[in-house]
Design a protein around this motif. Sequence first.
Motif, PDB file in Angstrom:
ATOM      1  N   LEU A  42     -31.991 -64.363  81.757  1.00  0.00           N
ATOM      2  CA  LEU A  42     -32.952 -64.946  80.824  1.00  0.00           C
ATOM      3  C   LEU A  42     -34.357 -65.026  81.413  1.00  0.00           C
ATOM      4  CD1 LEU A  42     -31.035 -67.904  79.109  1.00  0.00           C
ATOM      5  CD2 LEU A  42     -31.451 -65.611  78.234  1.00  0.00           C
ATOM      6  N   TYR A  43     -34.430 -65.252  82.717  1.00  0.00           N
ATOM      7  CA  TYR A  43     -35.752 -65.377  83.336  1.00  0.00           C
ATOM      8  C   TYR A  43     -36.551 -64.082  83.259  1.00  0.00           C
ATOM      9  CZ  TYR A  43     -33.073 -63.342  87.206  1.00  0.00           C
ATOM     10  OH  TYR A  43     -32.254 -62.529  87.971  1.00  0.00           O
ATOM     11  N   ALA A  44     -35.874 -62.968  82.913  1.00  0.00           N
ATOM     12  CA  ALA A  44     -36.583 -61.690  82.776  1.00  0.00           C
ATOM     13  C   ALA A  44     -37.204 -61.516  81.400  1.00  0.00           C
ATOM     14  CB  ALA A  44     -35.628 -60.532  83.061  1.00  0.00           C
ATOM     15  N   HIS A  70     -30.942 -56.487  75.882  1.00  0.00           N
ATOM     16  CA  HIS A  70     -29.651 -57.115  76.160  1.00  0.00           C
ATOM     17  C   HIS A  70     -29.576 -57.655  77.587  1.00  0.00           C
ATOM     18  CE1 HIS A  70     -27.437 -56.350  72.467  1.00  0.00           C
ATOM     19  NE2 HIS A  70     -28.015 -55.166  72.409  1.00  0.00           N
ATOM     20  N   LEU A  71     -30.147 -56.927  78.532  1.00  0.00           N
ATOM     21  CA  LEU A  71     -30.120 -57.365  79.920  1.00  0.00           C
ATOM     22  C   LEU A  71     -30.858 -58.693  80.086  1.00  0.00           C
ATOM     23  CD1 LEU A  71     -29.077 -56.427  82.697  1.00  0.00           C
ATOM     24  CD2 LEU A  71     -31.301 -55.339  83.071  1.00  0.00           C
ATOM     25  N   ALA A  72     -31.905 -58.872  79.297  1.00  0.00           N
ATOM     26  CA  ALA A  72     -32.668 -60.123  79.364  1.00  0.00           C
ATOM     27  C   ALA A  72     -32.039 -61.221  78.503  1.00  0.00           C
ATOM     28  CB  ALA A  72     -34.112 -59.876  78.930  1.00  0.00           C
ATOM     29  N   GLY A  73     -31.031 -60.878  77.689  1.00  0.00           N
ATOM     30  CA  GLY A  73     -30.328 -61.894  76.909  1.00  0.00           C
ATOM     31  C   GLY A  73     -30.784 -62.042  75.482  1.00  0.00           C
ATOM     32  N   ALA A  74     -31.658 -61.164  74.980  1.00  0.00           N
ATOM     33  CA  ALA A  74     -32.107 -61.262  73.592  1.00  0.00           C
ATOM     34  C   ALA A  74     -30.926 -61.078  72.643  1.00  0.00           C
ATOM     35  CB  ALA A  74     -33.178 -60.214  73.303  1.00  0.00           C
ATOM     36  N   ILE A 219     -41.137 -68.107  74.854  1.00  0.00           N
ATOM     37  CA  ILE A 219     -40.592 -68.825  73.692  1.00  0.00           C
ATOM     38  C   ILE A 219     -39.085 -68.609  73.598  1.00  0.00           C
ATOM     39  CG2 ILE A 219     -40.555 -68.921  71.166  1.00  0.00           C
ATOM     40  CD1 ILE A 219     -43.554 -68.191  71.234  1.00  0.00           C
ATOM     41  N   LEU A 220     -38.667 -67.342  73.698  1.00  0.00           N
ATOM     42  CA  LEU A 220     -37.241 -67.037  73.580  1.00  0.00           C
ATOM     43  C   LEU A 220     -36.457 -67.631  74.748  1.00  0.00           C
ATOM     44  CD1 LEU A 220     -35.239 -65.651  71.736  1.00  0.00           C
ATOM     45  CD2 LEU A 220     -35.555 -63.544  73.031  1.00  0.00           C
ATOM     46  N   PHE A 221     -37.053 -67.606  75.942  1.00  0.00           N
ATOM     47  CA  PHE A 221     -36.401 -68.216  77.103  1.00  0.00           C
ATOM     48  C   PHE A 221     -36.173 -69.707  76.875  1.00  0.00           C
ATOM     49  CE2 PHE A 221     -36.803 -70.611  81.072  1.00  0.00           C
ATOM     50  CZ  PHE A 221     -35.778 -70.066  81.815  1.00  0.00           C
ATOM     51  N   GLY A 222     -37.197 -70.377  76.334  1.00  0.00           N
ATOM     52  CA  GLY A 222     -37.072 -71.805  76.084  1.00  0.00           C
ATOM     53  C   GLY A 222     -35.978 -72.122  75.082  1.00  0.00           C
ATOM     54  N   VAL A 223     -35.899 -71.323  74.012  1.00  0.00           N
ATOM     55  CA  VAL A 223     -34.891 -71.565  72.977  1.00  0.00           C
ATOM     56  C   VAL A 223     -33.488 -71.269  73.502  1.00  0.00           C
ATOM     57  CG1 VAL A 223     -34.033 -70.772  70.727  1.00  0.00           C
ATOM     58  CG2 VAL A 223     -36.480 -71.187  71.056  1.00  0.00           C
ATOM     59  N   LEU A 224     -33.300 -70.117  74.141  1.00  0.00           N
ATOM     60  CA  LEU A 224     -31.969 -69.730  74.599  1.00  0.00           C
ATOM     61  C   LEU A 224     -31.477 -70.596  75.764  1.00  0.00           C
ATOM     62  CD1 LEU A 224     -32.108 -65.828  74.403  1.00  0.00           C
ATOM     63  CD2 LEU A 224     -31.216 -67.449  72.730  1.00  0.00           C
ATOM     64  N   SER A 225     -32.374 -71.348  76.384  1.00  0.00           N
ATOM     65  CA  SER A 225     -31.966 -72.256  77.455  1.00  0.00           C
ATOM     66  C   SER A 225     -31.370 -73.552  76.914  1.00  0.00           C
ATOM     67  CB  SER A 225     -33.167 -72.583  78.354  1.00  0.00           C
ATOM     68  OG  SER A 225     -33.652 -71.418  78.992  1.00  0.00           O
ATOM     69  N   ILE A 226     -31.556 -73.821  75.610  1.00  0.00           N
ATOM     70  CA  ILE A 226     -30.969 -75.012  74.998  1.00  0.00           C
ATOM     71  C   ILE A 226     -29.464 -74.800  74.892  1.00  0.00           C
ATOM     72  CG2 ILE A 226     -30.937 -76.454  72.916  1.00  0.00           C
ATOM     73  CD1 ILE A 226     -33.819 -75.481  72.392  1.00  0.00           C
ATOM     74  N   PRO A 227     -28.654 -75.777  75.278  1.00  0.00           N
ATOM     75  CA  PRO A 227     -27.195 -75.582  75.330  1.00  0.00           C
ATOM     76  C   PRO A 227     -26.563 -75.017  74.061  1.00  0.00           C
ATOM     77  CG  PRO A 227     -27.768 -77.607  76.458  1.00  0.00           C
ATOM     78  CD  PRO A 227     -29.037 -77.087  75.855  1.00  0.00           C
ATOM     79  N   VAL A 228     -27.004 -75.448  72.867  1.00  0.00           N
ATOM     80  CA  VAL A 228     -26.352 -74.966  71.641  1.00  0.00           C
ATOM     81  C   VAL A 228     -26.588 -73.481  71.408  1.00  0.00           C
ATOM     82  CG1 VAL A 228     -26.363 -77.198  70.468  1.00  0.00           C
ATOM     83  CG2 VAL A 228     -28.334 -75.659  70.210  1.00  0.00           C
ATOM     84  N   PHE A 229     -27.562 -72.899  72.098  1.00  0.00           N
ATOM     85  CA  PHE A 229     -27.863 -71.484  71.933  1.00  0.00           C
ATOM     86  C   PHE A 229     -27.203 -70.608  73.001  1.00  0.00           C
ATOM     87  CE2 PHE A 229     -31.356 -73.273  69.452  1.00  0.00           C
ATOM     88  CZ  PHE A 229     -31.382 -72.438  68.356  1.00  0.00           C
ATOM     89  N   HIS A 230     -26.500 -71.204  73.946  1.00  0.00           N
ATOM     90  CA  HIS A 230     -25.954 -70.418  75.054  1.00  0.00           C
ATOM     91  C   HIS A 230     -25.005 -69.321  74.578  1.00  0.00           C
ATOM     92  CE1 HIS A 230     -26.856 -73.588  78.409  1.00  0.00           C
ATOM     93  NE2 HIS A 230     -27.944 -73.044  77.905  1.00  0.00           N
ATOM     94  N   GLU A 231     -24.195 -69.602  73.549  1.00  0.00           N
ATOM     95  CA  GLU A 231     -23.259 -68.580  73.062  1.00  0.00           C
ATOM     96  C   GLU A 231     -23.955 -67.472  72.274  1.00  0.00           C
ATOM     97  OE1 GLU A 231     -20.090 -70.380  70.843  1.00  0.00           O
ATOM     98  OE2 GLU A 231     -18.916 -70.772  72.666  1.00  0.00           O
ATOM     99  N   THR A 232     -25.216 -67.659  71.928  1.00  0.00           N
ATOM    100  CA  THR A 232     -25.935 -66.637  71.152  1.00  0.00           C
ATOM    101  C   THR A 232     -26.629 -65.621  72.038  1.00  0.00           C
ATOM    102  OG1 THR A 232     -28.085 -67.801  71.042  1.00  0.00           O
ATOM    103  CG2 THR A 232     -26.402 -68.436  69.435  1.00  0.00           C
ATOM    104  N   ILE A 233     -26.573 -65.812  73.346  1.00  0.00           N
ATOM    105  CA  ILE A 233     -27.269 -64.913  74.267  1.00  0.00           C
ATOM    106  C   ILE A 233     -26.617 -63.529  74.247  1.00  0.00           C
ATOM    107  CG2 ILE A 233     -27.772 -64.479  76.708  1.00  0.00           C
ATOM    108  CD1 ILE A 233     -27.946 -67.546  77.050  1.00  0.00           C
TER     109      ILE A 233
END
Length: 362
Positions: A42-44, A70-74, A219-233
């Motif tokens: 995600l940090y990428a 995908h490698l960055a988790g989008a 922005i995307l890093f901040g959102v995907l770091s929220i626990p409820v979004f972890h399965e959406t990575i």
Amino acid sequence: MARIKAFLTNLGLLVALSFATGSLSSLFLAGLNWIQHTGSFLYALPLVGFVFHYFAFPPFLIIPATWLSHLAGASVGREGTAVTMGRVLGEKISSASIFSKAGMAAGFASVFGTPLAGALFALEVGEVGKINFRHIPACLFAAFLANYVSLHVYGTKHLTYPSIFLPSISSAFCAKLVLLGLFLALIALIYKRSESIIISAFDKSPVQGPLKGILAGLILFGVLSIPVFHETIGLGSEFLLRPFDVVAPDFALWKLLATNLSLGLGFKGGEATPLFLIGSHAGTGFSSLLDFPLALAAAIGFVSLYGGLAKTPIAATLLGVELFGPSAWFCYLIVTLIVLFGSGKKGIFSFQTWADYLPKPH
């Protein structure tokens, strides 16, 4: 003699196109599989966002661009990449539209292992409600051959989905089926409207150029770091079978928002797999509310949300048949048509037009 020569030439070109598309699909899927097992970084995301906004990625580089996302988790899919890849290969082989269509059919078929759906997708996607019957043989040939190459030359493996069977048909069942279609159409509308809002808001950002890509990644890093979004990575293919056994409607909401953000902020990839996940998980919520068969609701949501937004009802029906068996084919068709007309004129493909004889939704 000239006709025979032209036929053999075109056949040879179709074979080459199908083999090349099946080969690239296998390479593409192998890369996604490696990324899935390696994990997302995600940090990428800010760096990848910078790359996408600094470099203009032409269509023939869509595969590495999607790998980067995908490698960055989008939260993006894969069918857009496969279809674009096949179309570009077809256009390189010949300027005739039949090769472009055949390439799209080959790309869709080989990336999902669904040759019938792939052929009809290519035939339907250009103009809603209209099929060029002269292109059917080429699209079917390319779809089946590309899928064969992917499966038997490179050993590509696809998920095996459960067989879906119909309960007894009654007026109550038919009413619930229509309600499910309206429910999915509402989700489709929310999906498109929220994506448009994100794109519009981000376009108005005062930050421009490569810095805009960094902002998108942050922005995307901040959102995907929220626990409820972890399965959406990432792609999320590990959750494709879950809704056939488990009620998990909340995931549909988080995946919808994550996918809208990922694509709206400029990350590369398709929309099919995220929409499969959103539709099938949303279907489980519907099944629990109205006592509708869980697996059937998941299967309908799986194919009909994407098929309705892609405006390809026959392809969606065949996708359901190829993945889940033929028992519920008319359910896939009916619900996809409801989503198609209920989700508005614009779908996920901006180039689409509508046949003159069809009523056009607003």
